[in-house]
Design a protein around this motif. Structure first.
Motif, PDB file in Angstrom:
ATOM      1  N   TYR A   1      20.135  47.742 -17.974  1.00  0.00           N
ATOM      2  CA  TYR A   1      20.652  48.703 -17.162  1.00  0.00           C
ATOM      3  C   TYR A   1      22.448  48.956 -17.529  1.00  0.00           C
ATOM      4  O   TYR A   1      22.808  50.051 -17.567  1.00  0.00           O
ATOM      5  CB  TYR A   1      20.501  48.321 -15.749  1.00  0.00           C
ATOM      6  CG  TYR A   1      21.186  49.497 -14.777  1.00  0.00           C
ATOM      7  CD1 TYR A   1      20.311  50.590 -14.480  1.00  0.00           C
ATOM      8  CD2 TYR A   1      22.207  49.343 -14.156  1.00  0.00           C
ATOM      9  CE1 TYR A   1      20.982  51.409 -13.716  1.00  0.00           C
ATOM     10  CE2 TYR A   1      22.964  50.296 -13.468  1.00  0.00           C
ATOM     11  CZ  TYR A   1      22.072  51.457 -13.247  1.00  0.00           C
ATOM     12  OH  TYR A   1      22.702  52.526 -12.262  1.00  0.00           O
ATOM     13  N   SER A   2      22.949  47.865 -17.570  1.00  0.00           N
ATOM     14  CA  SER A   2      24.451  47.944 -17.862  1.00  0.00           C
ATOM     15  C   SER A   2      24.750  48.753 -19.291  1.00  0.00           C
ATOM     16  O   SER A   2      25.712  49.452 -19.361  1.00  0.00           O
ATOM     17  CB  SER A   2      25.172  46.664 -17.722  1.00  0.00           C
ATOM     18  OG  SER A   2      24.576  45.620 -18.667  1.00  0.00           O
TER      19      SER A   2
ATOM     20  N   ARG B   1      22.698  50.863 -20.742  1.00  0.00           N
ATOM     21  CA  ARG B   1      22.599  52.193 -20.737  1.00  0.00           C
ATOM     22  C   ARG B   1      23.645  52.974 -19.782  1.00  0.00           C
ATOM     23  O   ARG B   1      23.898  54.163 -20.235  1.00  0.00           O
ATOM     24  CB  ARG B   1      21.411  52.350 -19.923  1.00  0.00           C
ATOM     25  CG  ARG B   1      20.200  51.938 -20.888  1.00  0.00           C
ATOM     26  CD  ARG B   1      18.755  52.257 -20.257  1.00  0.00           C
ATOM     27  NE  ARG B   1      18.588  53.569 -20.121  1.00  0.00           N
ATOM     28  CZ  ARG B   1      17.220  54.101 -20.264  1.00  0.00           C
ATOM     29  NH1 ARG B   1      16.325  53.531 -20.189  1.00  0.00           N
ATOM     30  NH2 ARG B   1      17.009  55.552 -20.017  1.00  0.00           N
ATOM     31  N   ILE B   2      24.296  52.348 -18.852  1.00  0.00           N
ATOM     32  CA  ILE B   2      25.324  53.005 -17.986  1.00  0.00           C
ATOM     33  C   ILE B   2      26.541  53.146 -18.816  1.00  0.00           C
ATOM     34  O   ILE B   2      27.157  54.245 -18.759  1.00  0.00           O
ATOM     35  CB  ILE B   2      25.490  52.023 -16.940  1.00  0.00           C
ATOM     36  CG1 ILE B   2      24.336  52.023 -15.853  1.00  0.00           C
ATOM     37  CG2 ILE B   2      26.729  52.747 -16.324  1.00  0.00           C
ATOM     38  CD1 ILE B   2      24.161  53.716 -15.263  1.00  0.00           C
TER      39      ILE B   2
ATOM     40  N   GLY C   1      25.807  56.037 -21.412  1.00  0.00           N
ATOM     41  CA  GLY C   1      26.152  56.979 -20.951  1.00  0.00           C
ATOM     42  C   GLY C   1      27.364  57.719 -20.743  1.00  0.00           C
ATOM     43  O   GLY C   1      27.806  58.838 -20.841  1.00  0.00           O
ATOM     44  N   LEU C   2      28.310  56.869 -20.127  1.00  0.00           N
ATOM     45  CA  LEU C   2      29.755  57.013 -19.857  1.00  0.00           C
ATOM     46  C   LEU C   2      30.508  57.255 -21.222  1.00  0.00           C
ATOM     47  O   LEU C   2      31.162  58.348 -21.004  1.00  0.00           O
ATOM     48  CB  LEU C   2      30.172  55.733 -19.014  1.00  0.00           C
ATOM     49  CG  LEU C   2      31.593  55.691 -18.537  1.00  0.00           C
ATOM     50  CD1 LEU C   2      31.764  56.706 -17.539  1.00  0.00           C
ATOM     51  CD2 LEU C   2      31.835  54.516 -18.179  1.00  0.00           C
TER      52      LEU C   2
ATOM     53  N   TYR D   1      32.508  52.944 -14.522  1.00  0.00           N
ATOM     54  CA  TYR D   1      31.690  51.796 -14.869  1.00  0.00           C
ATOM     55  C   TYR D   1      31.488  50.908 -13.925  1.00  0.00           C
ATOM     56  O   TYR D   1      30.428  50.260 -13.654  1.00  0.00           O
ATOM     57  CB  TYR D   1      31.964  51.255 -16.172  1.00  0.00           C
ATOM     58  CG  TYR D   1      31.178  50.152 -16.940  1.00  0.00           C
ATOM     59  CD1 TYR D   1      29.950  50.461 -17.019  1.00  0.00           C
ATOM     60  CD2 TYR D   1      31.830  49.106 -17.355  1.00  0.00           C
ATOM     61  CE1 TYR D   1      29.244  49.448 -17.625  1.00  0.00           C
ATOM     62  CE2 TYR D   1      31.149  47.941 -18.153  1.00  0.00           C
ATOM     63  CZ  TYR D   1      29.670  48.318 -18.036  1.00  0.00           C
ATOM     64  OH  TYR D   1      28.906  47.468 -18.923  1.00  0.00           O
TER      65      TYR D   1
ATOM     66  N   ALA E   1      29.490  52.350 -10.817  1.00  0.00           N
ATOM     67  CA  ALA E   1      28.040  52.560 -10.991  1.00  0.00           C
ATOM     68  C   ALA E   1      27.288  50.990 -11.070  1.00  0.00           C
ATOM     69  O   ALA E   1      26.365  50.850 -10.690  1.00  0.00           O
ATOM     70  CB  ALA E   1      27.993  53.127 -12.523  1.00  0.00           C
ATOM     71  N   LEU E   2      28.182  50.097 -11.813  1.00  0.00           N
ATOM     72  CA  LEU E   2      27.365  48.553 -11.679  1.00  0.00           C
ATOM     73  C   LEU E   2      27.170  48.104 -10.319  1.00  0.00           C
ATOM     74  O   LEU E   2      26.384  47.515 -10.036  1.00  0.00           O
ATOM     75  CB  LEU E   2      28.223  47.839 -12.647  1.00  0.00           C
ATOM     76  CG  LEU E   2      28.281  48.127 -14.237  1.00  0.00           C
ATOM     77  CD1 LEU E   2      29.221  47.349 -15.146  1.00  0.00           C
ATOM     78  CD2 LEU E   2      26.823  48.121 -14.703  1.00  0.00           C
TER      79      LEU E   2
ATOM     80  N   LYS F   1      24.435  49.503  -8.214  1.00  0.00           N
ATOM     81  CA  LYS F   1      23.159  49.190  -8.363  1.00  0.00           C
ATOM     82  C   LYS F   1      22.789  47.727  -8.548  1.00  0.00           C
ATOM     83  O   LYS F   1      21.874  47.390  -8.001  1.00  0.00           O
ATOM     84  CB  LYS F   1      22.988  49.683 -10.060  1.00  0.00           C
ATOM     85  CG  LYS F   1      21.422  49.201 -10.364  1.00  0.00           C
ATOM     86  CD  LYS F   1      20.801  50.473  -9.762  1.00  0.00           C
ATOM     87  CE  LYS F   1      19.230  50.384 -10.364  1.00  0.00           C
ATOM     88  NZ  LYS F   1      18.243  51.577  -9.798  1.00  0.00           N
TER      89      LYS F   1
END
Length: 416
Positions: free
Chosen positions: A320-321, A323-324, A327-328, A346, A349-350, A353
């Motif tokens: 997940y981290s 992909r985040i 994307g950023l 960043y 978002a982390l 989630k």
């Protein structure tokens, strides 16, 4: 060993650590057209101490990468049931569906990491160098600009990039070199040991099993190569068990299960099974969360946040981290003028989630007895299929913890 790509000295991104977080991030960045250098001190296939269970929400991400079919070709079995016993309360049920699947998957790292690094390296703009140990970072005006390290042949080499990413695990070298600050820290009260066993029997449908009895915890997952991975945890303050493990890790492992779960089916089934390889473990570990990003650098996976293995969130958070962050970075073309804003985004978002599960890990990691009230709630959860699903749904992100309270309240209202 170098795989794929035309090796130069300048890249858009240098990723240190080519296991789950690093390989997923390399793939995602390459897919967006960036030139990537992927480094790891290991050569693959390579094992590492890990809680390598993958829940259905993470499986969905691997399917999107186009890699899940290859992972399944290793013969690693899927499962979707969990049997959990907290003292005398039993929670037995199936994981709820999320992202089109309810299956879980506990593939060994010898398979998972090799396939992921090969998948990343197959991208035309990824260069991968195995057996490379990073020794320092380079910087200009306080901004990280690259790395220096020693190749497998002993030659010292340097590479430059717009961004250096530490995906190099719990003891991250990059994290130390860029002086990332530790923001949260909860030390564990436990020692944790893991062994792989052949001939381990399960009763009924294949499942994950977890037992918390007194101050000890036991867990097992079906894994690759017709094996089961079994983990045990006991308090660090129990010096007798530390000494017994030091005297003979397999004997200590088996004796702890016998003493902690006397007369149980789990204990008898483990005694019938044969240890494959060696018992490995940690005498204590920290649940921590570090500064996520700075000028010219960022962290991923366990380098960013390590959590108690009992919650099994390491694989999800690594994917997940990655992909985040990709994307950023893709959304912000001019990185050099956006470090602060990207770092804030960043972090947000982390935390949004992952922080709830980090909190659960911090609770698991302390040696606190289950109270009478908690035991009563666990009995209620185990007696109601809807509450059981809500409980299991925390692990695969089908729902948040608040759903358990709502399901329990509904159950009580129906039976009052």
């Amino acid at each position: 060993m170098t795989r794929q790509g035309n090796q130069t000295s300048e890249y858009d991104v240098i990723i240190v650590g080519a296991r789950v977080a690093g390989s997923v991030f390399a793939y995602e960045m390459a897919k967006s057209g960036y030139k990537v250098l992927l480094l790891d001190r290991a050569t693959f296939p390579s094992d590492t101490l890990s809680t390598h269970n993958i829940y259905s929400n993470s499986i969905a991400m691997l399917r999107e990468m186009g890699i899940m079919d290859r992972l399944l070709q290793t013969g690693t079995p899927l499962y979707n049931r969990a049997y959990i016993q907290f003292e005398n309360a039993v929670i037995d049920g199936h994981f709820p569906e999320v992202d089109g699947s309810s299956d879980c998957f506990c593939i060994r790292r010898t398979h998972l990491d090799r396939i992921l690094v090969e998948h990343a390296s197959a991208q035309p703009n990824v260069t991968t160098i195995e057996g490379f140990r990073v020794t320092d970072v380079t910087s200009e005006n306080g901004i990280i600009t690259g790395i220096i390290g020693r190749a497998k042949d002993g030659v010292i080499r340097s590479f430059s990039s717009k961004l250096v990413v530490g995906a190099d695990g719990r003891q991250s070298t990059i994290r130390k070199l860029v002086n990332s600050k530790r923001k949260l820290y909860v030390p564990s009260d436990f020692a944790s040991f893991v062994g792989y066993f052949s001939g381990f029997r399960q009763e009924g449908e294949r499942c994950a099993e977890l037992y918390k009895k007194g101050d000890k915890l036991f867990i097992t997952f079906p894994t690759s190569d017709h094996l089961f991975v079994v983990g045990v945890m006991f308090p660090l303050e129990d010096k007798e068990w530390i000494q017994r493990f030091a005297a003979g890790s397999e004997t200590g492992f088996r004796d702890l299960v016998t003493a902690g779960l006397p007369g149980s089916s789990f204990s008898s089934r483990l005694q019938e099974a044969e240890l494959f390889g060696q018992v490995k473990g940690m005498l204590g570990y920290d649940n921590d969360w570090y500064e996520e990003m700075g000028e010219g650098w960022a962290l991923l996976g366990d380098a960013l946040s390590f959590k108690d293995p009992a919650v099994g969130q390491g694989m999800h958070d690594a994917i997940y981290s990655s992909r985040i962050l990709s994307g950023l970075l893709t959304a912000n073309k001019d990185w050099s003028s956006s470090w602060s804003g990207m770092g804030d985004a960043y972090q947000s978002a982390l935390e949004s989630k992952m922080m709830t599960r980090f909190g659960l890990a911090c609770k698991f990691t302390k040696n606190i007895p289950i109270s009478k009230e908690e035991n009563a709630v666990n009995h209620l959860i185990g007696s109601d299929p809807k509450a059981t699903q809500a409980f299991l749904g925390i692990y695969n992100y089908a729902n948040e913890p608040e759903a358990i309270a709502a399901a329990v309240a509904e159950f009580i209202g129906q039976h009052s």
